[in-house]
Design a protein around this motif. Sequence first.
Motif, PDB file in Angstrom:
ATOM      1  N   GLY A  71     -70.001  30.571  31.375  1.00  0.00           N
ATOM      2  CA  GLY A  71     -69.752  29.148  31.519  1.00  0.00           C
ATOM      3  C   GLY A  71     -69.334  28.445  30.243  1.00  0.00           C
ATOM      4  O   GLY A  71     -69.131  27.231  30.232  1.00  0.00           O
ATOM      5  N   THR A  91     -67.364  24.287  29.019  1.00  0.00           N
ATOM      6  CA  THR A  91     -68.254  23.456  28.201  1.00  0.00           C
ATOM      7  C   THR A  91     -67.619  23.138  26.856  1.00  0.00           C
ATOM      8  O   THR A  91     -67.623  21.995  26.404  1.00  0.00           O
ATOM      9  CB  THR A  91     -69.604  24.171  27.986  1.00  0.00           C
ATOM     10  OG1 THR A  91     -70.173  24.521  29.256  1.00  0.00           O
ATOM     11  CG2 THR A  91     -70.582  23.277  27.241  1.00  0.00           C
ATOM     12  N   GLY A 120     -69.163  27.004  34.931  1.00  0.00           N
ATOM     13  CA  GLY A 120     -69.665  26.102  33.908  1.00  0.00           C
ATOM     14  C   GLY A 120     -70.677  25.083  34.383  1.00  0.00           C
ATOM     15  O   GLY A 120     -71.016  24.151  33.655  1.00  0.00           O
TER      16      GLY A 120
END
Length: 335
Positions: A236, A240, A79
């Motif tokens: 990722g 998030t 991430g």
Amino acid sequence: MIFNQVNRILNNRYVINKFLRNVHNELPAKVLYPLKSRALLKISGQESSSFLQGLITNDMRHFEEGAKSMYAMFLNTKGRVMFDTLIHKWDNDETFLIECDKKLVNLLQKHLKIYKLKRKIDIEDVDKSFIMWALIHPETDKIPDSMSNVNFYKDPRLADLGFRIISAVGTKDSQIVQMIGKDIVAKDSEEGYKYLRYKLGVSEGADELPPGTCFPLEVNCDYLHGVSFHKGCYIGQELTARVHHTGVVRKRIMPLKFNETISENIEMDSVISASNKPKSNLGKLKGVMDDYGIGLIRIKEALDAKVLMVSKYSAEALKPSWWPIEAPKEIIKSE
């Protein structure tokens, strides 16, 4: 009734930001900067859009809705930001130009080829075919019409960052000035553009965002219209989304206003501390030019401290006017 109207105006971010830009008397002149630090990759083929959709923080469907440019980041599996980019619509529905830091263009190209597999797309380094410019034109939000070999794109991040221009190699600044207005000043370097970014608190490129070191929300990707929380999965995405929905981003890229012009080089990632607590660590310096800089800073602590120290210099962290009003949960949790 009057109170309700005033309240609606005060809660309108567009009105507030436009007002602040005018009253601060900080509107930049009409200036054209060459962006020699940026490079371009061309992605083409019938699967280009779906390919990029699975790799970037933003939603490629914005192009179907009429967008010409989009801010987006490529993340690693943990991430963290690998590449900050602007994606520009090109020639036809399935052709895009990806703008990134020139230092990282080869790494980005390799990153894309790793995930290409058997998809019917072409990934081409076209940097030697084009020249990029930033046009700061504070008196207009209207995108100039693209002309022969010169294409205009409104910067999707902030109105204050003006327009991106992509022109055929060999195009001279005088030709562009003649196209869009003779009252525009053409510069021979992008230093003034970097200074403007620092005043606004916008980071860009490998020096300020070293690959794999920070998270997209820490560098204001959400505030700069660079992340979609409604699209499907991408590399990722999980972390998030979790931070956005359940957590608080305690540190972000912020502008620093120094009390004097900095003429020497300050080491990158120098510790930012509170002046009354020399051993405190409120963040790291990411860049400095003249009397402005940017840093990845703990928001509440830096604003409370008021006077900060970076190396031997004093500075103040500024909260940009373009930041949205904090949600109640963020205010509560930060106290």
